[in-house]
Design a protein around this motif. Structure first.
Motif, PDB file in Angstrom:
ATOM      1  N   GLN A 151       0.553  -1.523  -0.268  1.00  0.00           N
ATOM      2  CA  GLN A 151       0.170  -0.128   0.018  1.00  0.00           C
ATOM      3  C   GLN A 151       1.464   1.069  -0.102  1.00  0.00           C
ATOM      4  O   GLN A 151       1.777   1.217   0.717  1.00  0.00           O
ATOM      5  N   LYS A 183      -0.695   3.682   6.215  1.00  0.00           N
ATOM      6  CA  LYS A 183      -1.812   4.676   7.246  1.00  0.00           C
ATOM      7  C   LYS A 183      -0.533   5.053   8.043  1.00  0.00           C
ATOM      8  O   LYS A 183      -1.323   6.141   8.337  1.00  0.00           O
ATOM      9  N   HIS A 184       0.299   4.076   8.890  1.00  0.00           N
ATOM     10  CA  HIS A 184       1.117   5.129   9.764  1.00  0.00           C
ATOM     11  C   HIS A 184       2.797   4.904   8.696  1.00  0.00           C
ATOM     12  O   HIS A 184       3.881   6.015   9.536  1.00  0.00           O
ATOM     13  N   GLU A 216       3.626   0.608   2.985  1.00  0.00           N
ATOM     14  CA  GLU A 216       3.279  -1.127   4.380  1.00  0.00           C
ATOM     15  C   GLU A 216       2.765  -2.179   2.961  1.00  0.00           C
ATOM     16  O   GLU A 216       2.256  -1.775   2.073  1.00  0.00           O
ATOM     17  N   LYS A 258      -5.793  -2.876   4.794  1.00  0.00           N
ATOM     18  CA  LYS A 258      -6.672  -1.651   5.122  1.00  0.00           C
ATOM     19  C   LYS A 258      -6.475  -0.658   3.925  1.00  0.00           C
ATOM     20  O   LYS A 258      -5.128  -0.650   2.790  1.00  0.00           O
ATOM     21  N   THR A 259      -7.000   0.066   3.462  1.00  0.00           N
ATOM     22  CA  THR A 259      -7.256   1.436   2.206  1.00  0.00           C
ATOM     23  C   THR A 259      -7.280   2.930   3.304  1.00  0.00           C
ATOM     24  O   THR A 259      -7.882   2.569   3.435  1.00  0.00           O
ATOM     25  N   SER A 260      -6.997   3.472   1.853  1.00  0.00           N
ATOM     26  CA  SER A 260      -7.550   5.152   1.953  1.00  0.00           C
ATOM     27  C   SER A 260      -7.756   5.242   0.495  1.00  0.00           C
ATOM     28  O   SER A 260      -7.330   4.969   0.011  1.00  0.00           O
ATOM     29  N   SER A 316      -4.963   6.614  -0.869  1.00  0.00           N
ATOM     30  CA  SER A 316      -3.991   5.044  -1.201  1.00  0.00           C
ATOM     31  C   SER A 316      -5.081   4.389  -2.200  1.00  0.00           C
ATOM     32  O   SER A 316      -3.609   4.421  -3.679  1.00  0.00           O
TER      33      SER A 316
END
Length: 68
Positions: A24, A28-29, A33, A38-40, A43
């Protein structure tokens, strides 16, 4: 014979560039990653741009053909 390069390349890139599956960008952090599932929104946009650029590279610039 049909040229299967476009669908094969498109599906493979889609599978490998789905945010959170293999990697990704941005995470996120962290900036990068690996396998976090998880995604945003940002991203998704970054991966869509990379997907489009790679499709253009393979299909328009390199003229990849796969005949089956």
């Amino acid at each position: 014979m049909k040229d299967w390069a476009a669908p094969i390349i498109a599906v493979a890139l889609f599978a490998f560039l789905t945010p959170g599956v293999l990697f990704q960008l941005p995470g996120k952090h962290k900036p990068f990653e690996v396998v976090n599932m998880k995604t945003s929104l940002i991203s998704i946009l970054v991966h869509a741009i990379i997907y489009g650029l790679l499709l253009i590279l393979f299909l328009v610039i390199l003229h990849v053909h796969i005949y089956i």
